[in-house]
Design an enzyme around this catalytic site. Structure first.
Site, mmCIF file in Angstrom:
data_model
loop_
_atom_site.group_PDB
_atom_site.id
_atom_site.type_symbol
_atom_site.label_atom_id
_atom_site.label_comp_id
_atom_site.label_asym_id
_atom_site.label_seq_id
_atom_site.Cartn_x
_atom_site.Cartn_y
_atom_site.Cartn_z
ATOM 1 N N ASP A 1 21.156 66.226 63.166
ATOM 2 C CA ASP A 1 21.591 66.002 64.552
ATOM 3 C C ASP A 1 22.862 65.161 64.653
ATOM 4 O O ASP A 1 23.350 64.905 65.754
ATOM 5 C CB ASP A 1 20.461 65.354 65.361
ATOM 6 C CG ASP A 1 20.090 63.976 64.851
ATOM 7 O OD1 ASP A 1 20.806 63.421 63.987
ATOM 8 O OD2 ASP A 1 19.081 63.425 65.314
ATOM 9 N N TYR B 1 28.537 58.840 59.016
ATOM 10 C CA TYR B 1 27.952 58.475 57.719
ATOM 11 C C TYR B 1 28.994 58.279 56.619
ATOM 12 O O TYR B 1 28.696 57.678 55.590
ATOM 13 C CB TYR B 1 26.900 59.510 57.288
ATOM 14 C CG TYR B 1 25.572 59.267 57.964
ATOM 15 C CD1 TYR B 1 24.611 58.457 57.388
ATOM 16 C CD2 TYR B 1 25.293 59.819 59.211
ATOM 17 C CE1 TYR B 1 23.403 58.202 58.020
ATOM 18 C CE2 TYR B 1 24.090 59.573 59.854
ATOM 19 C CZ TYR B 1 23.146 58.762 59.254
ATOM 20 O OH TYR B 1 21.959 58.503 59.887
HETATM 21 P P1 NAD Z 1 8.253 58.755 60.936
HETATM 22 O O1 NAD Z 1 7.910 57.952 59.738
HETATM 23 O O2 NAD Z 1 8.061 58.215 62.291
HETATM 24 O O3 NAD Z 1 7.444 60.141 60.881
HETATM 25 C C1 NAD Z 1 7.355 60.929 59.770
HETATM 26 C C2 NAD Z 1 5.964 61.527 59.682
HETATM 27 O O4 NAD Z 1 5.933 62.354 58.500
HETATM 28 C C3 NAD Z 1 4.842 60.494 59.525
HETATM 29 O O5 NAD Z 1 3.881 60.677 60.531
HETATM 30 C C4 NAD Z 1 4.279 60.794 58.140
HETATM 31 O O6 NAD Z 1 2.894 60.565 58.031
HETATM 32 C C5 NAD Z 1 4.631 62.263 57.975
HETATM 33 N N1 NAD Z 1 4.607 62.752 56.592
HETATM 34 C C6 NAD Z 1 5.070 62.144 55.482
HETATM 35 N N2 NAD Z 1 4.864 62.916 54.419
HETATM 36 C C7 NAD Z 1 4.255 64.047 54.847
HETATM 37 C C8 NAD Z 1 3.782 65.228 54.200
HETATM 38 N N3 NAD Z 1 3.907 65.383 52.887
HETATM 39 N N4 NAD Z 1 3.184 66.173 54.961
HETATM 40 C C9 NAD Z 1 3.052 66.011 56.287
HETATM 41 N N5 NAD Z 1 3.486 64.924 56.956
HETATM 42 C C10 NAD Z 1 4.099 63.949 56.239
HETATM 43 O O7 NAD Z 1 9.764 59.202 60.719
HETATM 44 P P2 NAD Z 1 10.919 59.450 61.781
HETATM 45 O O8 NAD Z 1 11.812 58.274 61.821
HETATM 46 O O9 NAD Z 1 10.338 59.914 63.034
HETATM 47 O O10 NAD Z 1 11.706 60.638 61.095
HETATM 48 C C11 NAD Z 1 11.080 61.852 60.726
HETATM 49 C C12 NAD Z 1 11.936 62.605 59.747
HETATM 50 O O11 NAD Z 1 13.048 63.184 60.399
HETATM 51 C C13 NAD Z 1 12.524 61.755 58.628
HETATM 52 O O12 NAD Z 1 12.589 62.526 57.448
HETATM 53 C C14 NAD Z 1 13.906 61.468 59.119
HETATM 54 O O13 NAD Z 1 14.757 61.107 58.071
HETATM 55 C C15 NAD Z 1 14.237 62.808 59.705
HETATM 56 N N6 NAD Z 1 15.340 62.856 60.641
HETATM 57 C C16 NAD Z 1 16.340 63.681 60.314
HETATM 58 C C17 NAD Z 1 17.392 63.851 61.137
HETATM 59 C C18 NAD Z 1 18.500 64.740 60.702
HETATM 60 O O14 NAD Z 1 19.586 64.626 61.213
HETATM 61 N N7 NAD Z 1 18.291 65.644 59.750
HETATM 62 C C19 NAD Z 1 17.443 63.157 62.349
HETATM 63 C C20 NAD Z 1 16.402 62.295 62.668
HETATM 64 C C21 NAD Z 1 15.333 62.182 61.810
HETATM 65 C C1 G6P Z 2 20.970 60.339 62.640
HETATM 66 C C2 G6P Z 2 21.008 61.201 61.410
HETATM 67 C C3 G6P Z 2 19.661 61.383 60.823
HETATM 68 C C4 G6P Z 2 18.984 60.072 60.589
HETATM 69 C C5 G6P Z 2 18.985 59.278 61.854
HETATM 70 C C6 G6P Z 2 18.517 57.882 61.534
HETATM 71 O O1 G6P Z 2 20.381 60.986 63.711
HETATM 72 O O2 G6P Z 2 21.564 62.447 61.627
HETATM 73 O O3 G6P Z 2 19.762 62.113 59.639
HETATM 74 O O4 G6P Z 2 17.658 60.257 60.161
HETATM 75 O O5 G6P Z 2 20.257 59.153 62.393
HETATM 76 O O6 G6P Z 2 18.223 57.276 62.682
HETATM 77 P P1 G6P Z 2 17.396 55.950 62.704
HETATM 78 O O7 G6P Z 2 17.350 55.634 64.129
HETATM 79 O O8 G6P Z 2 16.042 56.298 62.089
HETATM 80 O O9 G6P Z 2 18.124 54.980 61.872
HETATM 81 MN MN MN Z 3 21.170 63.718 59.773
#
Ligand code: NAD
Ligand code: G6P
Ligand code: MN
Length: 443
Positions: free
Chosen positions: A171, A266
């Site tokens: 995102d 980043y």
């Molecule tokens: P969070 O810790 O609140 O939630 C993650 C959930 O994943 C937890 O409930 C955990 O129990 C679950 N989980 C862990 N391992 C698992 C497995 N093997 N099977 C099923 N569930 C599992 O995390 P968050 O801050 O809400 O972020 C969620 C994910 O999204 C993270 O990987 C974060 O880095 C990613 N994220 C990515 C982007 C992006 O730009 N690509 C943006 C925002 C968040």
């Molecule tokens: C951005 C990035 C994600 C990352 C997030 C972290 O949205 O694209 O890849 O997971 O920031 O945000 P946070 O609020 O968890 O630091």
């Molecule tokens: Mn990202």
């Protein structure tokens, strides 16, 4: 109209209620038959589900919601799987950030040694998720993956599960586009961007609105203010936390030195690493800010519900994050061919980068997946930076597959965030201890 079965894997994520709200905002155009939340932490899942169910009650009371820790229940006949697992949760994120920082090196969840540590934790759970989905889901399913570190996950799945129906997304470009739109006073959906790079490692080269080139206006603003807009809180709640304000501001320093292209925020961790370390409190990193902020707000709202039966629907984050994953899913579902930045195998799109690199570039999203847009050649400075970072990502994936300590050490050493092989080794050895039970064994 066909109604879809959609499963959120990592349903206990802090982002789930916001994503569900974005899904329900589109319920007429993208109707759901069933929404399933799947997580391997049942307690956390049930808590977050309390908030999700309130969102559903408010916006689509007719929708069936199911929560489960059982893969068969989660994925049977599912057509869309949104993945957002944080393997090791925020307590391991804290380690990823703090261990490198103790050695004077950038500590970040997706960049530098911390990102590589998170990658080694996530590669095999992601492959397992794909296997479970392939076993139970509709054969034409799509997995839209946010699980980080997305660059490493994308590279690893290309090698381990080359036929998987997965699109890896981030995102950050769309959040950056949102800020750029605010700078020029336009609707973010009207901006058409050119961009190249890897995930969390790329540059915007051109921004047009209605066919008119607006890059220079944005460039001028960014050289003065970074991509900070006047009232960030109005633009986005998450990205107006103190650490994010700094991130948007730091774009200014990169733009002063390299004004041609507009960097993904980043890139600060690679280009401004020493200054980032100097201004980070090793005792209180972004993981702490998230645990005390976004995560706490959700669980406080659950406690409040348990006391009073009322849910505060402003306790969770909504914004581009949820909107973007829904937009991508709709383009896949209805062959809309919308243009988004996603991760794809390069295959010549950026002519002077490796064919097999997982690049982040614009693509048309069709029902058969992304159709990447040709980028052409990129200048030496950017090419060199990307090749170095891509080698890091490739090496860490090879380290996981081959159980190779040496390749992991090479990956850390080659990261632009790490000053020497000595430092790389010290950090790696401490990360190995902290990640016991999570990482593939390295010999
Ligand atoms: P969070 O810790 O609140 O939630 C993650 C959930 O994943 C937890 O409930 C955990 O129990 C679950 N989980 C862990 N391992 C698992 C497995 N093997 N099977 C099923 N569930 C599992 O995390 P968050 O801050 O809400 O972020 C969620 C994910 O999204 C993270 O990987 C974060 O880095 C990613 N994220 C990515 C982007 C992006 O730009 N690509 C943006 C925002 C968040
Ligand atoms: C951005 C990035 C994600 C990352 C997030 C972290 O949205 O694209 O890849 O997971 O920031 O945000 P946070 O609020 O968890 O630091
Ligand atoms: Mn990202």
């Amino acid at each position: 109209m066909h109604k879809f079965i959609l499963t959120i894997a990592g349903g206990g994520s802090t982002y789930t209620p916001g994503i569900v709200k974005s899904l329900l905002a589109k319920k007429e155009e993208f109707p759901l038959k069933e929404l399933r939340l799947y997580d391997n932490d049942g307690d956390r899942q049930e808590k977050v589900a309390i908030i999700v169910k309130e969102v559903v009650k408010e916006f689509a009371p007719e929708l069936k919601v199911l929560t489960t820790t059982d893969p068969e229940t989660a994925f049977s006949d599912a057509e869309f799987i949104f993945a957002q697992m944080r393997v090791g949760k925020n307590s391991m994120r804290e380690q990823d950030e703090k261990i490198p920082l103790r050695y004077g090196v950038v500590g970040q969840e997706t960049c530098g040694p911390g990102g590589l540590a998170y990658g080694l934790r996530t590669i095999y759970p992601m492959a397992e998720l794909i296997d479970l989905v392939e076993k139970y889901a509709n054969p034409k399913h799509w997995i839209v993956n946010y699980s980080n570190p997305a660059a490493v996950v994308a590279e690893a799945m290309k090698k381990l599960r080359p036929n998987a129906r997965i699109i890896n997304i981030c995102d950050m470009p769309v959040a950056t586009i949102r800020n750029m739109a605010a700078v020029i006073g336009e609707d973010r959906n009207k901006l058409v961007v050119d961009y190249f790079g890897l995930n969390h490692f790329g540059w915007f080269t051109k921004v047009t609105v209605d066919g008119v080139d607006r890059t220079d206006e944005i460039r001028k603003h960014a050289i003065k203010h970074g991509l900070l807009v006047e009232d960030m809180t109005k633009v986005d709640a998450q990205h107006s936390d103190p650490s994010w304000i700094k991130n948007w501001k730091n774009i200014q320093y990169m733009m002063e030195m390299f004004p041609d292209y507009i960097p993904n925020p980043y890139l600060q961790y690679y280009l401004l690493g020493d200054s980032i370390v100097e201004h980070t409190n090793v005792e209180h990193t972004r993981a702490n800010e998230v645990m005390e902020g976004r995560e706490k707000r959700i669980f406080d709202a659950v406690d409040e519900y348990n006391r009073t039966g009322e849910v505060d629907l402003s306790s969770f984050y909504t914004g581009v994050h949820g909107q973007f994953i829904v937009d991508v899913a709709m383009s896949l579902a209805y062959n809309l061919r919308k243009r988004f930045l996603v991760m794809v195998e390069n295959k010549g799109a950026v002519m002077n980068l490796p064919e097999d690199a997982m690049v982040e570039i614009p693509a048309y999203i069709t029902s058969d997946g992304p159709e990447p847009i040709r980028v052409g050649e990129i200048p030496t400075f950017y090419k060199a930076l990307i090749e170095q970072q891509y080698a890091v990502e490739k090496l860490i994936v090879e380290a996981a597959i081959e159980h190779s300590y040496t390749k992991a050490l090479m990956a850390l050493t080659l990261s632009k965030t790490v000053p020497s092989a000595f430092k790389a080794k010290e950090i790696l050895d401490e990360l190995i201890k902290a990640n016991k039970g999570y990482w593939p064994e390295l010999n």
